[in-house]
Design a protein around this motif. Structure first.
Motif, mmCIF file in Angstrom:
data_model
loop_
_atom_site.group_PDB
_atom_site.id
_atom_site.type_symbol
_atom_site.label_atom_id
_atom_site.label_comp_id
_atom_site.label_asym_id
_atom_site.label_seq_id
_atom_site.Cartn_x
_atom_site.Cartn_y
_atom_site.Cartn_z
ATOM 1 N N UNK A 8 1.830 -10.623 10.280
ATOM 2 C CA UNK A 8 0.624 -10.207 9.363
ATOM 3 C C UNK A 8 0.112 -8.829 9.737
ATOM 4 N N UNK A 9 0.644 -8.457 11.058
ATOM 5 C CA UNK A 9 0.018 -6.984 11.447
ATOM 6 C C UNK A 9 0.663 -5.793 10.204
ATOM 7 N N UNK A 10 1.717 -6.481 9.669
ATOM 8 C CA UNK A 10 2.541 -5.212 8.845
ATOM 9 C C UNK A 10 2.217 -5.215 7.516
ATOM 10 N N UNK A 11 1.025 -6.119 7.218
ATOM 11 C CA UNK A 11 0.687 -6.334 5.675
ATOM 12 C C UNK A 11 0.309 -4.900 5.070
ATOM 13 N N UNK A 12 -0.216 -3.982 5.821
ATOM 14 C CA UNK A 12 -0.431 -2.612 5.003
ATOM 15 C C UNK A 12 0.614 -1.914 4.678
ATOM 16 N N UNK A 13 1.720 -1.920 5.675
ATOM 17 C CA UNK A 13 2.793 -1.067 5.391
ATOM 18 C C UNK A 13 3.859 -1.834 4.359
ATOM 19 N N UNK A 14 3.732 -3.182 4.387
ATOM 20 C CA UNK A 14 4.348 -3.871 3.038
ATOM 21 C C UNK A 14 3.670 -3.567 1.718
ATOM 22 N N UNK A 15 2.327 -3.401 1.837
ATOM 23 C CA UNK A 15 1.649 -3.092 0.683
ATOM 24 C C UNK A 15 2.142 -1.811 -0.153
ATOM 25 N N UNK A 16 2.251 -0.704 0.937
ATOM 26 C CA UNK A 16 2.770 0.648 0.616
ATOM 27 C C UNK A 16 4.189 0.674 0.154
ATOM 28 N N UNK A 17 4.901 -0.346 0.829
ATOM 29 C CA UNK A 17 6.414 -0.166 0.490
ATOM 30 C C UNK A 17 6.621 -0.663 -0.896
ATOM 31 N N UNK A 18 5.807 -1.735 -1.132
ATOM 32 C CA UNK A 18 5.910 -2.530 -2.583
ATOM 33 C C UNK A 18 5.319 -1.247 -3.552
ATOM 34 N N UNK A 19 4.348 -0.550 -3.475
ATOM 35 C CA UNK A 19 4.197 0.749 -4.455
ATOM 36 C C UNK A 19 5.348 1.722 -4.409
ATOM 37 N N UNK A 20 6.024 2.001 -3.403
ATOM 38 C CA UNK A 20 7.150 2.871 -3.333
ATOM 39 C C UNK A 20 8.454 2.142 -4.345
ATOM 40 N N UNK A 21 8.585 0.956 -4.163
ATOM 41 C CA UNK A 21 9.213 0.257 -4.959
ATOM 42 C C UNK A 21 9.035 0.265 -6.339
ATOM 43 N N UNK A 22 7.756 -0.053 -6.578
ATOM 44 C CA UNK A 22 7.298 0.123 -8.124
ATOM 45 C C UNK A 22 7.812 1.481 -8.422
ATOM 46 N N UNK A 23 7.372 2.572 -7.650
ATOM 47 C CA UNK A 23 7.673 4.017 -8.184
ATOM 48 C C UNK A 23 9.149 4.211 -8.511
ATOM 49 N N UNK A 24 9.928 3.517 -7.695
ATOM 50 C CA UNK A 24 11.521 3.622 -7.583
ATOM 51 C C UNK A 24 11.957 3.011 -9.195
ATOM 52 N N UNK A 25 11.243 2.116 -9.612
ATOM 53 C CA UNK A 25 11.704 1.523 -10.836
ATOM 54 C C UNK A 25 10.804 2.133 -11.992
ATOM 55 N N UNK A 26 10.169 3.373 -11.640
ATOM 56 C CA UNK A 26 9.398 3.769 -12.876
ATOM 57 C C UNK A 26 8.009 3.538 -12.892
ATOM 58 N N UNK A 27 7.473 2.780 -12.231
ATOM 59 C CA UNK A 27 6.088 2.517 -12.133
ATOM 60 C C UNK A 27 5.313 3.257 -11.524
ATOM 61 N N UNK A 28 3.911 3.017 -11.531
ATOM 62 C CA UNK A 28 3.075 3.851 -10.647
ATOM 63 C C UNK A 28 3.127 3.544 -8.908
ATOM 64 N N UNK A 29 3.036 4.643 -8.103
ATOM 65 C CA UNK A 29 3.197 4.502 -6.919
ATOM 66 C C UNK A 29 1.999 4.188 -6.136
#
Length: 149
Positions: A8-29
């Motif tokens: 659970x302490x990794x929640x914020x970094x996982x949230x940022x990674x999800x944004x990076x994944x979205x950007x990788x596939x052409x969505x907003x970062x």
């Protein structure tokens, strides 16, 4: 490099990674909602397991998976939903290390196989998976039904 299951302490970094994944596939970062991540991964009924590859405090990559049943007969399979390595860490063995841990998790859970999908227009991913010994399967079509539940 250390690969370990996210907490659970990794929640914020996982949230940022999800944004990076979205950007990788052409969505907003833009980061995912940490409250949603916390609820989905660490709430009453977790929907997935997340592995993080780290170099000290720096998170290099992520693998997310769920167990599926039935796979073949009454067997269980591990479904790898996401494998992502941050650009600065690519070609350094991070994806290989994550996949090794995914395979170990599948074995520990008694799974008969590990399954995943990859974009057909991503030759680097195809080459990586082939190098692992995986073969693409063409006998099934992938479907998606989106609906507001």
């Amino acid at each position: 490099m250390l690969v370990e299951q996210a907490t659970e302490k990794d929640t914020d970094v996982i949230a940022r990674l999800i944004g990076e994944i979205e950007a990788y596939y052409g969505g907003p970062d833009s980061p995912a909602d940490p409250a949603e991540i916390r609820n989905r991964l660490f709430g009453k009924q977790p929907v997935a397991t997340v592995l993080l590859a780290r170099d000290g405090d720096d998170v290099l990559g992520i693998a997310s998976y769920s167990l599926l049943w039935p796979a073949v007969g009454a067997d269980t399979s591990l479904y790898l939903k996401e494998l992502f390595v941050r650009e600065r860490a690519r070609r350094r063995g991070v994806a290989t290390a994550l996949m090794e841990h995914v395979r170990e998790a599948a074995s520990a859970a008694g799974c008969a196989r590990v399954e995943w999908t990859a974009d057909r227009d991503n030759p680097a991913a195809a080459a990586f998976y082939t190098a692992l010994g995986a073969e693409p399967l063409y006998g099934k079509a992938f479907y998606r039904l989106e609906q507001g539940l």
